[in-house]
Design a protein around this motif. Structure first.
Motif, PDB file in Angstrom:
ATOM      1  N   GLY A  99     -55.388  -2.667 -85.620  1.00  0.00           N
ATOM      2  CA  GLY A  99     -55.679  -2.144 -84.280  1.00  0.00           C
ATOM      3  C   GLY A  99     -54.815  -0.977 -83.861  1.00  0.00           C
ATOM      4  N   SER A 100     -53.981  -0.474 -84.785  1.00  0.00           N
ATOM      5  CA  SER A 100     -53.060   0.589 -84.380  1.00  0.00           C
ATOM      6  C   SER A 100     -53.683   1.977 -84.573  1.00  0.00           C
ATOM      7  CB  SER A 100     -51.771   0.482 -85.183  1.00  0.00           C
ATOM      8  OG  SER A 100     -52.082   0.577 -86.549  1.00  0.00           O
ATOM      9  N   GLY A 101     -54.925   2.010 -84.987  1.00  0.00           N
ATOM     10  CA  GLY A 101     -55.589   3.310 -85.133  1.00  0.00           C
ATOM     11  C   GLY A 101     -55.490   3.866 -86.541  1.00  0.00           C
ATOM     12  N   LYS A 102     -55.294   2.971 -87.508  1.00  0.00           N
ATOM     13  CA  LYS A 102     -55.143   3.401 -88.897  1.00  0.00           C
ATOM     14  C   LYS A 102     -56.426   4.080 -89.406  1.00  0.00           C
ATOM     15  CE  LYS A 102     -54.857   0.045 -91.894  1.00  0.00           C
ATOM     16  NZ  LYS A 102     -55.466  -0.158 -93.213  1.00  0.00           N
ATOM     17  N   THR A 103     -57.551   3.473 -89.124  1.00  0.00           N
ATOM     18  CA  THR A 103     -58.813   4.033 -89.613  1.00  0.00           C
ATOM     19  C   THR A 103     -59.058   5.403 -88.989  1.00  0.00           C
ATOM     20  OG1 THR A 103     -59.539   1.771 -89.502  1.00  0.00           O
ATOM     21  CG2 THR A 103     -61.196   3.403 -90.044  1.00  0.00           C
ATOM     22  N   VAL A 104     -58.820   5.485 -87.682  1.00  0.00           N
ATOM     23  CA  VAL A 104     -59.060   6.759 -87.005  1.00  0.00           C
ATOM     24  C   VAL A 104     -58.150   7.838 -87.586  1.00  0.00           C
ATOM     25  CG1 VAL A 104     -59.004   7.972 -84.810  1.00  0.00           C
ATOM     26  CG2 VAL A 104     -59.861   5.638 -84.900  1.00  0.00           C
ATOM     27  N   PHE A 113     -52.557   7.366 -78.279  1.00  0.00           N
ATOM     28  CA  PHE A 113     -53.069   7.676 -79.620  1.00  0.00           C
ATOM     29  C   PHE A 113     -52.818   9.132 -79.944  1.00  0.00           C
ATOM     30  CE2 PHE A 113     -55.973   4.101 -78.536  1.00  0.00           C
ATOM     31  CZ  PHE A 113     -55.554   3.250 -79.537  1.00  0.00           C
ATOM     32  N   GLN A 131     -53.365  12.702 -78.330  1.00  0.00           N
ATOM     33  CA  GLN A 131     -54.450  13.559 -78.807  1.00  0.00           C
ATOM     34  C   GLN A 131     -55.687  12.700 -79.027  1.00  0.00           C
ATOM     35  OE1 GLN A 131     -53.301  15.873 -82.210  1.00  0.00           O
ATOM     36  NE2 GLN A 131     -55.166  17.087 -82.188  1.00  0.00           N
ATOM     37  N   ASN A 132     -56.749  13.070 -78.377  1.00  0.00           N
ATOM     38  CA  ASN A 132     -57.952  12.259 -78.445  1.00  0.00           C
ATOM     39  C   ASN A 132     -58.833  12.684 -79.617  1.00  0.00           C
ATOM     40  OD1 ASN A 132     -60.279  10.855 -78.079  1.00  0.00           O
ATOM     41  ND2 ASN A 132     -60.570  11.435 -75.928  1.00  0.00           N
ATOM     42  N   ALA A 133     -58.971  11.764 -80.574  1.00  0.00           N
ATOM     43  CA  ALA A 133     -59.728  12.083 -81.783  1.00  0.00           C
ATOM     44  C   ALA A 133     -61.207  12.277 -81.484  1.00  0.00           C
ATOM     45  CB  ALA A 133     -59.551  10.958 -82.793  1.00  0.00           C
ATOM     46  N   PHE A 134     -61.637  11.787 -80.332  1.00  0.00           N
ATOM     47  CA  PHE A 134     -63.081  11.832 -80.059  1.00  0.00           C
ATOM     48  C   PHE A 134     -63.475  12.954 -79.102  1.00  0.00           C
ATOM     49  CE2 PHE A 134     -61.779   7.475 -81.031  1.00  0.00           C
ATOM     50  CZ  PHE A 134     -62.446   7.366 -82.239  1.00  0.00           C
TER      51      PHE A 134
END
Ligand code: ADP
Length: 616
Positions: A263-268, A454, A532-535
């Motif tokens: 849940g720490s944003g590894k995939t993103v 994030f 920083q928003n990846a989306f």
């Protein structure tokens, strides 16, 4: 290596599969091993005289691939890359006499392979959802024709590593065909046209014979591919992610590790890196534990778009995925298969980024096999050679002068390994052994993710040892005060961490003006810069010039604030300045409109002037 065996292994039967069946047994009757023990993915066989360490063998009538990992007298221990259910004592073991190799040539890009380089998409087409045990499918299509365009002429002399031509493998990758190792001579024939990988595209007259050059070659996965010289990694590898590039930068040919608690944003972050990293080719190795982790990758990757060209990202990607029906040993194979493919593209003069997710799963596989071999366990049951294995993997990264007498080719292979320590515990032996060899550590922290910060990369625990080596390049190409800005910002964040304790005890109001200013500036760095928003269409990628300007603006604001605070302006007035909103929104300024960020500096000056006029 006996040509006969290699021919047999490469022979196809009617269905197009590689077949080592009957003839093979007839030829090597005397040397068929017999299984004496099966323990999960480990098989022990006798009558194995003549076999060598890391030779590939085929186990039982299913012809399951395995690798010899221990030999004692005529007994060999074999790690097997598929399920061993139904295999028993007395079953045969066929020796191949050659190590595990990968096939290299056009067709690699866009492929999805399993750990031993079987093309999953082709297997799927042939057998559906389930992989038939022992199925052998060529990694690179023998039927497909590629347009070969020569870059050398008849009569030219060439030697190992020289490019003789290329194939436009995908719209994003020119696949160069190189002269194989050990060949030097004169081109006596070179063809232009459509060829399969096994057809001859050029002939070279060497000292003593004529060599046919084809587009396909093989390489043993455990052997590093050679290069001329390793260079100092002094070029940054920008990723467009601000916390990485500005604070913990990576270098081309460098190594990094990113631990990723759930849940720490590894995939993103991994997708962001794959999309934006300044590399020509991406190799992604998925060593998942649960099948669905891998399915996510397999489903999502082909959907990703290469942002620069708008084409599918797969057009410059090779994916390697362990399937859930493969036992732990296959993870080891996938790591070596992946890194060898990455080196192959490096040798063409490309910048290659390899991501391995997760190396912890590979380490667990080593632990399991080592346990079954009854080796002396080290830390937490991991084998004593854990550190050495990890080191030898990361060692294959580097920026190199590629072999070629004709041209100066610089290629780089950057390795980013994800680690998933149980419970996010960084004292885990895999994390510790990895940290000993990698030069960059991005510490993804669950507690930042909970607060929706994030990318959740901790600015206090992460580090990069490339700051010094890329200094000259960055100061020349970006700005000479780049590192001054970086260290100023970092020291504000560190001071914030110290002050937080005091605020918790006595409250914000009790702090002095300068301390409150530190907290304000640090908050701006965190929220307006690091977050920083990846989306978000614009925010997802920041070119390095933009990153520099954004951070510079915040530091400029802070320095101005100190001056004005000292000259009697009230801290609350500074906190409420309107220009702060502009600074916060700088991240959304389009990348081709960066002078807008420069204008903020003037606005800061103007607003401070007004503030001073109001106060005095
Ligand atoms: P993990 O793989 O570590 O379990 P994910 O990468 O799936 O975690 O991230 C979990 C969620 O966090 C995502 O669905 C997304 O909402 C959010 N997230 C992670 N990174 C970012 C980012 N850079 N920008 C915006 N949201 C993010």
């Amino acid at each position: 290596m006996d040509d006969k065996i290699s021919n047999l292994i490469n022979n196809k039967n009617e269905s197009g599969y590689k077949n080592i069946d009957k003839e093979y047994k007839n030829t090597y009757k005397d040397n068929i091993g017999r299984i004496v023990k099966v323990a999960g993915p480990l098989v022990v066989a006798e009558n194995m005289t003549g076999s060598k360490m890391y030779d590939v063998v085929y186990v039982s009538e299913y012809k399951i691939m395995g690798e010899i990992i221990e030999i004692s007298k005529d007994l060999a221990s074999i790690q097997v890359y598929e399920e061993t259910g139904g295999i028993g004592v007395g079953d045969p073991v066929y020796l191949s006499g050659m190590p595990l190799v990968v096939e290299l040539g056009p067709g690699l890009i866009t492929s999805i392979y399993d750990g031993t380089q079987r093309p999953l998409n082709l297997i799927y087409k042939k057998t559906g959802n389930f992989i038939t045990r022992g199925i052998q499918v060529p990694a690179i299509s023998r039927e497909k024709k590629w347009g070969f365009i020569p870059v050398v002429k008849k009569g030219e002399s060439v030697s190992s590593g020289d490019r003789i031509g290329y194939v436009k493998e995908t719209p994003l990758v020119k696949h160069y065909i190189l002269v194989p190792e050990g060949i030097e001579g004169e081109i006596i024939e070179i063809y232009d046209g459509e060829f399969t990988v096994e057809q001859v595209v050029a002939k070279v007259k060497t000292k003593d014979r004529i060599e046919d050059l084809k587009m396909i070659s093989t390489w043993p996965v455990r052997k590093q591919r050679p290069y001329c010289a390793k260079l100092n990694p002094n070029m940054p590898l920008f990723t467009g992610q601000r916390v990485i590039d500005m604070f913990f930068p990576l270098a081309k040919g460098g190594t990094a590790c990113v631990p990723g608690p759930f849940g720490s944003g590894k995939t993103v972050i991994q997708h962001q890196l794959a999309k934006w990293v300044d590399a020509d080719v991406i190799v992604y190795i998925g060593c998942g534990e649960r099948g669905n982790e891998m399915t996510d990758v397999l489903m999502e990757f082909p959907e990703l778009k290469d942002p620069k060209s708008g084409r599918p990202l797969m057009e410059r990607t090779v994916l390697i995925a362990n399937t859930s029906n493969m036992p732990v040993a296959a993870r080891e194979a996938s790591v070596y298969t992946g890194v060898t493919i990455a080196e192959y593209f490096r040798d063409m003069g490309y910048s290659v980024a390899l991501m391995a997710d997760s190396t912890s799963r590979w380490a667990e596989a080593m632990r399991e096999i080592s346990g079954r071999l009854e080796e002396m366990p080290g830390d937490e049951g991991y084998p004593a050679y854990l550190g050495a294995r990890l080191a030898s993997f990361y060692e294959r990264a580097g920026i190199v002068k590629c072999i070629s007498k004709k041209e100066d080719k610089i290629g780089s292979l950057t390795i980013i390994g994800a680690v998933s320590p149980p419970g996010g515990d960084l004292s885990d032996p895999v994390v510790q052994s990895t940290l000993r060899v990698v030069k960059v550590f991005w510490s993804l922290e669950a507690k930042l993710a909970y607060t929706r910060h994030f990318p959740a990369i901790s600015w206090l625990n992460s580090y990069s040892l490339y700051n010094d080596s890329i200094k000259e390049y960055v100061e020349e190409k970006i700005h000479k005060d780049y590192f001054q800005i970086q260290s100023e910002a970092m020291s504000l964040l560190e001071k914030e961490a110290e002050l937080e304790e005091i605020v918790r005890l006595v409250g914000l109001e009790a702090l002095s003006g300068p301390d409150r200013l530190i907290l304000l500036a640090a908050k701006m760095i965190r929220e307006d810069f690091l977050h920083q928003n990846a989306f978000h269409d614009v925010d997802t990628y920041s070119p390095i010039e933009k990153q520099y300007k954004m951070l510079k603006t915040i530091i400029y604001f802070y320095q101005k604030s100190i001056d004005f605070l000292n000259s009697g302006v009230d801290i609350e007035d500074i906190e409420n300045m309107a220009v702060r909103e502009k600074i916060a929104r700088a991240k959304y300024i389009e990348n081709d409109n960066l002078e807008k960020i420069d204008e903020i500096l003037t606005e800061i000056d103007n607003e401070f002037k007004k503030l001073k006029a109001k106060n005095f």
